[in-house]
Every structure is written in structure tokens, then in C-alpha cells.
Scaffold this motif. Sequence first.
Motif, PDB file in Angstrom:
ATOM      1  N   VAL A  62       1.002  -1.123  -0.072  1.00 28.32           N
ATOM      2  CA  VAL A  62       0.046  -0.139   0.067  1.00 28.32           C
ATOM      3  C   VAL A  62       0.886   1.279  -0.081  1.00 28.32           C
ATOM      4  O   VAL A  62       1.715   1.348   1.006  1.00 28.32           O
ATOM      5  CB  VAL A  62      -0.873   0.070   1.306  1.00 28.32           C
ATOM      6  CG1 VAL A  62      -1.893   1.096   1.162  1.00 28.32           C
ATOM      7  CG2 VAL A  62      -1.549  -1.347   1.288  1.00 28.32           C
ATOM      8  N   PRO A  63       0.574   2.321  -0.857  1.00 26.39           N
ATOM      9  CA  PRO A  63       1.274   3.409  -0.889  1.00 26.39           C
ATOM     10  C   PRO A  63       1.029   4.202   0.387  1.00 26.39           C
ATOM     11  O   PRO A  63       0.006   4.303   0.676  1.00 26.39           O
ATOM     12  CB  PRO A  63       1.161   4.108  -2.455  1.00 26.39           C
ATOM     13  CG  PRO A  63      -0.387   3.706  -2.393  1.00 26.39           C
ATOM     14  CD  PRO A  63      -0.378   2.278  -1.986  1.00 26.39           C
ATOM     15  N   LYS A  64       2.175   5.266   0.674  1.00 23.76           N
ATOM     16  CA  LYS A  64       2.032   6.195   1.719  1.00 23.76           C
ATOM     17  C   LYS A  64       0.664   7.089   1.411  1.00 23.76           C
ATOM     18  O   LYS A  64      -0.075   7.327   2.304  1.00 23.76           O
ATOM     19  CB  LYS A  64       3.203   6.918   1.938  1.00 23.76           C
ATOM     20  CG  LYS A  64       4.350   5.820   2.598  1.00 23.76           C
ATOM     21  CD  LYS A  64       5.194   6.875   3.151  1.00 23.76           C
ATOM     22  CE  LYS A  64       6.412   5.970   3.873  1.00 23.76           C
ATOM     23  NZ  LYS A  64       7.889   6.536   4.211  1.00 23.76           N
ATOM     24  N   ASN A  65       0.625   7.790   0.066  1.00 23.70           N
ATOM     25  CA  ASN A  65      -0.167   8.515  -0.408  1.00 23.70           C
ATOM     26  C   ASN A  65      -1.231   7.682  -1.160  1.00 23.70           C
ATOM     27  O   ASN A  65      -1.292   7.661  -2.177  1.00 23.70           O
ATOM     28  CB  ASN A  65       0.287   9.618  -1.096  1.00 23.70           C
ATOM     29  CG  ASN A  65       1.447  10.421  -0.322  1.00 23.70           C
ATOM     30  OD1 ASN A  65       1.225  10.901   0.821  1.00 23.70           O
ATOM     31  ND2 ASN A  65       2.564  10.680  -0.862  1.00 23.70           N
ATOM     32  N   LEU A  66      -2.229   7.106  -0.149  1.00 20.02           N
ATOM     33  CA  LEU A  66      -3.406   6.236  -0.832  1.00 20.02           C
ATOM     34  C   LEU A  66      -4.343   7.231  -1.354  1.00 20.02           C
ATOM     35  O   LEU A  66      -5.029   7.946  -0.621  1.00 20.02           O
ATOM     36  CB  LEU A  66      -3.812   5.449   0.139  1.00 20.02           C
ATOM     37  CG  LEU A  66      -4.747   4.281  -0.134  1.00 20.02           C
ATOM     38  CD1 LEU A  66      -4.101   3.250  -1.213  1.00 20.02           C
ATOM     39  CD2 LEU A  66      -5.612   3.657   0.983  1.00 20.02           C
ATOM     40  N   THR A  67      -4.738   7.113  -2.876  1.00 26.13           N
ATOM     41  CA  THR A  67      -5.546   7.830  -3.307  1.00 26.13           C
ATOM     42  C   THR A  67      -6.660   6.903  -4.124  1.00 26.13           C
ATOM     43  O   THR A  67      -6.437   6.150  -5.018  1.00 26.13           O
ATOM     44  CB  THR A  67      -5.074   8.914  -4.508  1.00 26.13           C
ATOM     45  OG1 THR A  67      -3.991   9.714  -3.806  1.00 26.13           O
ATOM     46  CG2 THR A  67      -5.916   9.745  -5.198  1.00 26.13           C
ATOM     47  N   LEU A  68      -7.877   7.186  -3.774  1.00 25.52           N
ATOM     48  CA  LEU A  68      -9.117   6.548  -4.412  1.00 25.52           C
ATOM     49  C   LEU A  68      -9.891   7.465  -5.401  1.00 25.52           C
ATOM     50  O   LEU A  68     -10.385   8.277  -4.846  1.00 25.52           O
ATOM     51  CB  LEU A  68     -10.037   5.853  -3.507  1.00 25.52           C
ATOM     52  CG  LEU A  68     -11.147   5.100  -4.057  1.00 25.52           C
ATOM     53  CD1 LEU A  68     -10.829   3.937  -4.831  1.00 25.52           C
ATOM     54  CD2 LEU A  68     -11.931   4.549  -2.773  1.00 25.52           C
ATOM     55  N   LEU A  69      -9.640   7.286  -6.831  1.00 25.50           N
ATOM     56  CA  LEU A  69     -10.245   8.035  -7.695  1.00 25.50           C
ATOM     57  C   LEU A  69     -12.075   7.637  -7.915  1.00 25.50           C
ATOM     58  O   LEU A  69     -12.235   6.323  -7.616  1.00 25.50           O
ATOM     59  CB  LEU A  69      -9.721   8.232  -8.862  1.00 25.50           C
ATOM     60  CG  LEU A  69      -8.181   9.054  -8.721  1.00 25.50           C
ATOM     61  CD1 LEU A  69      -7.483   8.843 -10.194  1.00 25.50           C
ATOM     62  CD2 LEU A  69      -8.261  10.272  -8.100  1.00 25.50           C
ATOM     63  N   PRO A  70     -12.787   8.550  -8.491  1.00 29.03           N
ATOM     64  CA  PRO A  70     -14.129   8.291  -8.689  1.00 29.03           C
ATOM     65  C   PRO A  70     -14.410   6.925  -9.255  1.00 29.03           C
ATOM     66  O   PRO A  70     -15.293   6.217  -8.905  1.00 29.03           O
ATOM     67  CB  PRO A  70     -14.615   9.273  -9.310  1.00 29.03           C
ATOM     68  CG  PRO A  70     -13.629  10.450  -8.936  1.00 29.03           C
ATOM     69  CD  PRO A  70     -12.488   9.871  -8.743  1.00 29.03           C
ATOM     70  N   ASN A  71     -13.629   6.452 -10.501  1.00 26.55           N
ATOM     71  CA  ASN A  71     -13.833   5.304 -11.063  1.00 26.55           C
ATOM     72  C   ASN A  71     -12.700   4.436 -10.898  1.00 26.55           C
ATOM     73  O   ASN A  71     -12.817   3.225 -11.646  1.00 26.55           O
ATOM     74  CB  ASN A  71     -14.202   5.648 -12.477  1.00 26.55           C
ATOM     75  CG  ASN A  71     -15.319   6.313 -12.936  1.00 26.55           C
ATOM     76  OD1 ASN A  71     -16.247   6.211 -12.177  1.00 26.55           O
ATOM     77  ND2 ASN A  71     -15.488   6.940 -14.198  1.00 26.55           N
ATOM     78  N   ASP A  72     -12.441   4.458  -9.653  1.00 29.26           N
ATOM     79  CA  ASP A  72     -11.375   3.338  -9.360  1.00 29.26           C
ATOM     80  C   ASP A  72     -12.090   2.295  -8.332  1.00 29.26           C
ATOM     81  O   ASP A  72     -12.809   2.603  -7.515  1.00 29.26           O
ATOM     82  CB  ASP A  72      -9.839   3.891  -8.554  1.00 29.26           C
ATOM     83  CG  ASP A  72      -9.184   4.657  -9.392  1.00 29.26           C
ATOM     84  OD1 ASP A  72      -9.409   4.698 -10.689  1.00 29.26           O
ATOM     85  OD2 ASP A  72      -8.090   5.281  -8.898  1.00 29.26           O
ATOM     86  N   VAL A  73     -11.255   1.204  -8.449  1.00 31.22           N
ATOM     87  CA  VAL A  73     -11.848   0.233  -7.422  1.00 31.22           C
ATOM     88  C   VAL A  73     -10.412  -0.227  -6.757  1.00 31.22           C
ATOM     89  O   VAL A  73      -9.288  -0.890  -7.468  1.00 31.22           O
ATOM     90  CB  VAL A  73     -12.443  -0.957  -8.085  1.00 31.22           C
ATOM     91  CG1 VAL A  73     -12.560  -2.178  -7.074  1.00 31.22           C
ATOM     92  CG2 VAL A  73     -13.834  -0.536  -8.605  1.00 31.22           C
ATOM     93  N   HIS A  74     -10.597  -0.516  -5.386  1.00 30.13           N
ATOM     94  CA  HIS A  74      -9.209  -1.021  -4.596  1.00 30.13           C
ATOM     95  C   HIS A  74      -9.653  -2.194  -4.022  1.00 30.13           C
ATOM     96  O   HIS A  74     -10.881  -2.189  -3.339  1.00 30.13           O
ATOM     97  CB  HIS A  74      -8.780  -0.003  -3.505  1.00 30.13           C
ATOM     98  CG  HIS A  74      -8.171   1.218  -3.900  1.00 30.13           C
ATOM     99  ND1 HIS A  74      -7.486   2.222  -3.370  1.00 30.13           N
ATOM    100  CD2 HIS A  74      -7.967   1.766  -5.434  1.00 30.13           C
ATOM    101  CE1 HIS A  74      -7.083   3.219  -3.898  1.00 30.13           C
ATOM    102  NE2 HIS A  74      -7.223   2.793  -5.404  1.00 30.13           N
TER     103      HIS A  74
END
Length: 238
Positions: free
Chosen positions: A11-23
Amino acid sequence: MAVFNHLWLPVPKNLTLLPNDVHVWRFHLDIPEAQRENLLATLSGDEVARANRFHFHRTGEHFIAGRGILRRILGRYLGIEPQQVRFDYQERGKPVLADTLGKSGLWFNLSHSQGLALCAVNYDRQIGVDLEYTRRSCDVESLAKRFFLPREYALMRSLSPEQQQETFFRYWTCKEAYLKATGEGLGKLEQAEISLTPTEPARLHKSQWSLLELNPEQYYLAAVVVAGNIDNLHCWQY
């Protein structure tokens, strides 16, 4: 086999979830006692009571690990401490963020099998994930005959015994992930029509829904279903 073998990355330190992303997060439920005790301290009173009610001690330990790690994962996206995460429960017991946190737009779903767990998250869209351990003993032909559509059952019956086992769990995870996304129960399995072959990825016969198959670990199969499109899928190792 046509299952996506995504890399499970740190997992990256700067975790970013964009609108059409799925994690999708992968984690193990058999953890050291000290780590489990730390997670237990983050649970709510009703979660602790639920863990204590399990007949098998190991099942209770897995619940503590699963719910505690889920709280840590969601806390990262929400910018709060794990113990501050609050849940409500839908009619069939599916946990969702409580109203005060639901305004964040974060949706999630959790699945576990034989000591492994997956958590799928995205923003503003229904999401479901299912994980199955494929080496367990079960009568796949009888289950397929009961729960699958005639076309799906016929395809499975046309395959070798080994392929039947694998194909059954591919069908099952895809159907279950869809039903978990919609909040419906197993009685609706036949309404989730799936097309797949041993060499082609599965396709869900539902417009406005996306389906991806995953191979999170040897002897495990999984699927994630999301309302709308998936621009990017990121798989994280907790």
C-alpha cells in the motif's frame, strides 16, 4: 484459465481513490495474538459480543481480525481512527457505513474464506466481492443443478471433473459478488446470469454493471462486481 492475475502490491503512503477506481485489499485472518488484541481494542461493544458468541474459538478470532483490519482500511480513506468507524446494517446483515460517515460516499464489501479475506472499496457505487477456497469438499454438480441456469449447468457438465470444480467456483463467486453488491440473497442466484468458458473471462448479463475475476492466492478464486465502469483496479496487500 481466464482469471485476472493482478499484482498484489504494498500500500502506498499516499493512498488515493479516484471516482472510477476500485481498490481490493487482501489480508490473512490468522495473525499473532498481540496483533489481534490490538485490533480487538478498536471494535465496538456489539462487535466484541458477537466475536464471543461464536461456537468455535478460531471463528471468533477470524471475526476480530477481519473486522479490525476492515476498520483500519476504511479509516485510511475516511481520515479517522479505526475505532471511530461506525457501521449500520442492511436487512440481510450487510455492514455499511453509518449515516454520519456515509456522506463520504465510500462503499465497501468484505468476503473471507479459509483464513483469507478480501475487502473491495470505491466511491458512490454499489460494490460486491466474493472469495472462495476451491479445494473444499462439496457436491458441485448438485449445487450447480440447484442454483445455476440450465445453460450454465450444461456448460459445467460438459467439462472434465477438474474443470467442473474450477468452473463451479468461478460461476459462484461471480454470482455471489453481484448479489452482495445489490444486497440480495442466495435465492436470487439464478437471476445473475454469467457467461464464461475455461479460456475466457466471465461476463455478467446485467447492463450498467462491471465484473472482474481475481486469483488472490493458490486454490482461491474471487470476483468483484461494481455498478458502472471500472477505470482502474488496484490490488493491495495489507
